[in-house]
Design a protein around this motif. Structure first.
Motif, short mmCIF file in Angstrom:
data_model
loop_
_atom_site.label_atom_id
_atom_site.label_comp_id
_atom_site.label_asym_id
_atom_site.label_seq_id
_atom_site.Cartn_x
_atom_site.Cartn_y
_atom_site.Cartn_z
N TYR A 90 0.72 -35.03 -2.93
CA TYR A 90 0.16 -36.16 -3.24
C TYR A 90 -0.38 -36.26 -4.66
N LYS A 94 1.15 -38.63 -7.81
CA LYS A 94 0.46 -39.38 -8.66
C LYS A 94 0.97 -39.17 -10.09
N GLU A 130 3.02 -42.52 -2.75
CA GLU A 130 1.83 -42.33 -2.60
C GLU A 130 1.03 -42.70 -1.29
#
Ligand code: FEO
Length: 165
Positions: A90, A94, A130
Motif C-alpha cells: 500500500y 502511494k 491503491e
C-alpha cells in the motif's frame, strides 16, 4: 521528445521495474512460507508491474526518445509478516501515485499534451492499485491471524483484471 519528460519517464521505468522486483521478492517469500494463494497474487502483481514498465519503454522509443534499462537495487529477502507485506504494498503504491502525479505536473509545465493524455492510463491504474491494496488490508484486519488459511485461499478474488489488460 521533450528531454525533461523523457528523463522523468525513464525515472518511472526504474520505479516500475523495482515494483516488479519488490513484488517478486514478496511472492517468493510468501511462497516459501507456504502461502500459495498470496504468492500467486503477488506473482501476478509483479507481472503487471513489468507490463507497466514496458508501456513506458515503448512510449519513450515511439516518441523518438531513448528508453534506458536500469540497474536495480535488491529488494528485501524476507518480510516480518503478511500484514507488513501488504502495508508495504500500500505504501509503495502511494509513492508510485505521487511519482505519476509529478509526471502529470511536468506535462502541464512543458505543454506536452500528448504525454499528458497518454499518462492518464497510469493515473487511473493507480486509483485501482491503491484501492485493491487497501481492500486487502481491510480484509486482513477482519479475518485476523486465525483465519489466515481462508484469507490465503480467498485473496485471488481481489484480482479483477488480467495481467496486461
Ligand atoms: Fe505500476 Fe503498482 O504501479
Amino acid at each position: 521528445m521533450n528531454k525533461k519528460i523523457e528523463e522523468l519517464l525513464n525515472a518511472q521505468i526504474v520505479k516500475e521495474s523495482y515494483s516488479s522486483n519488490l513484488y517478486l521478492a514478496m511472492a517468493s517469500w510468501t511462497e516459501s512460507e507456504g502461502y500459495s494463494g498470496i504468492s500467486q497474487w503477488l506473482y501476478a502483481q509483479a507481472e503487471e508491474e513489468h507490463v507497466h514498465m514496458l508501456r513506458l519503454l515503448h512510449y519513450i522509443n515511439d516518441r523518438d526518445g531513448r528508453a534506458i534499462i536500469p540497474e536495480l537495487k535488491q529488494p528485501p529477502v524476507s518480510f516480518e509478516s503478511i500484514q507488513k507485506v501488504f502495508e508495504e504494498v500500500y505504501a509503495h503504491e502511494k509513492s508510485i501515485t505521487a511519482s505519476i502525479n509529478k509526471i502529470v505536473d511536468l506535462t502541464f509545465e512543458e505543454k506536452d499534451y500528448s504525454t499528458n493524455q497518454w499518462i492518464q492510463w497510469y493515473v487511473n491504474e493507480q486509483i485501482e492499485e491503491e484501492k485493491t491494496a487497501r481492500e486487502i488490508l481491510d480484509k486482513l484486519k477482519l479475518s485476523g491471524l486465525a483465519n489466515m488459511y481462508l484469507f490465503d485461499k480467498d485473496i485471488m478474488s481481489f484480482r479483477t483484471k488480467k495481467v496486461g489488460a
